[in-house]
Design an enzyme around this catalytic site. Sequence first.
Site, mmCIF file in Angstrom:
data_model
loop_
_atom_site.group_PDB
_atom_site.id
_atom_site.type_symbol
_atom_site.label_atom_id
_atom_site.label_comp_id
_atom_site.label_asym_id
_atom_site.label_seq_id
_atom_site.Cartn_x
_atom_site.Cartn_y
_atom_site.Cartn_z
ATOM 1 N N HIS A 201 113.658 110.270 -20.615
ATOM 2 C CA HIS A 201 113.427 111.475 -21.421
ATOM 3 C C HIS A 201 112.601 112.479 -20.644
ATOM 4 O O HIS A 201 111.647 112.113 -19.963
ATOM 5 C CB HIS A 201 112.712 111.141 -22.736
ATOM 6 C CG HIS A 201 111.428 110.394 -22.552
ATOM 7 N ND1 HIS A 201 111.389 109.040 -22.305
ATOM 8 C CD2 HIS A 201 110.133 110.800 -22.569
ATOM 9 C CE1 HIS A 201 110.127 108.655 -22.177
ATOM 10 N NE2 HIS A 201 109.341 109.709 -22.327
ATOM 11 N N HIS B 172 110.059 115.620 -21.209
ATOM 12 C CA HIS B 172 109.226 116.309 -22.185
ATOM 13 C C HIS B 172 109.350 117.808 -21.930
ATOM 14 O O HIS B 172 109.354 118.246 -20.772
ATOM 15 C CB HIS B 172 107.751 115.969 -21.986
ATOM 16 C CG HIS B 172 107.388 114.542 -22.227
ATOM 17 N ND1 HIS B 172 106.705 114.121 -23.340
ATOM 18 C CD2 HIS B 172 107.589 113.424 -21.478
ATOM 19 C CE1 HIS B 172 106.498 112.817 -23.267
ATOM 20 N NE2 HIS B 172 107.028 112.368 -22.141
HETATM 21 P P1 AMP Z 1 106.359 108.747 -22.368
HETATM 22 O O1 AMP Z 1 104.877 108.519 -22.335
HETATM 23 O O2 AMP Z 1 106.824 109.723 -21.335
HETATM 24 O O3 AMP Z 1 107.148 107.457 -22.377
HETATM 25 O O4 AMP Z 1 106.601 109.497 -23.722
HETATM 26 C C1 AMP Z 1 107.098 108.911 -24.882
HETATM 27 C C2 AMP Z 1 106.961 109.944 -25.955
HETATM 28 O O5 AMP Z 1 107.729 109.511 -27.050
HETATM 29 C C3 AMP Z 1 105.529 110.135 -26.443
HETATM 30 O O6 AMP Z 1 105.150 111.498 -26.268
HETATM 31 C C4 AMP Z 1 105.601 109.747 -27.909
HETATM 32 O O7 AMP Z 1 104.785 110.544 -28.726
HETATM 33 C C5 AMP Z 1 107.067 109.917 -28.228
HETATM 34 N N1 AMP Z 1 107.605 109.085 -29.292
HETATM 35 C C6 AMP Z 1 107.482 107.754 -29.420
HETATM 36 N N2 AMP Z 1 108.153 107.319 -30.506
HETATM 37 C C7 AMP Z 1 108.731 108.420 -31.054
HETATM 38 C C8 AMP Z 1 109.552 108.636 -32.199
HETATM 39 N N3 AMP Z 1 109.934 107.636 -32.995
HETATM 40 N N4 AMP Z 1 109.961 109.900 -32.461
HETATM 41 C C9 AMP Z 1 109.585 110.911 -31.660
HETATM 42 N N5 AMP Z 1 108.817 110.774 -30.572
HETATM 43 C C10 AMP Z 1 108.379 109.542 -30.284
#
Ligand code: AMP
Length: 139
Positions: free
Chosen positions: A103, A105
């Site tokens: 993903h 951001h």
């Molecule tokens: P990373 O640290 O790059 O793996 O980012 C994962 C992101 O996913 C974090 O910013 C979380 O806040 C977000 N996240 C985790 N679970 C969910 C969810 N169910 N819906 C939306 N965002 C999520």
Amino acid sequence: MTENGPADDCIFCAIVARRAPAWIVYEDAKCLAFLDLFPFTRGHLLVIPKRHVPRLTELPRSEYEEFFHALATVCRRADRLSPDYNVALNQGARAGQIVFHLHFHIIPRYGEPNPFHQSARNRLSDTDARALLRELGDG
Ligand code: AMP
Ligand code: ZN
């Protein structure tokens, strides 16, 4: 998990399959974008390929174009909130990756301190630059 199938324990695969809720702002055949549930700033977005791929370096080259197209499309939507935003990829646990489904951001910036300017940085030395070129160059 099959090679191309969803990962059973992956929250983003569950969102793709509509088994978990999300505020979806963009969808096409191969990609999805939705609001981060714990936003750094208002409008913090995540852009994912629908297919479960843990890391950018595991995304097949044939899927680059569709993923980048989705990312750029969602960036243009983020422009509606602010022309300034960080597009970030955390790859690996020590880089802060928590969800191991690829993903990007998109984090709109509205004038709060820039996270890239928060720690002092030392100028790159010629010695280290030479060593790094040996490690990172064509080989
Ligand atoms: P990373 O640290 O790059 O793996 O980012 C994962 C992101 O996913 C974090 O910013 C979380 O806040 C977000 N996240 C985790 N679970 C969910 C969810 N169910 N819906 C939306 N965002 C999520
Ligand atoms: Zn997944």
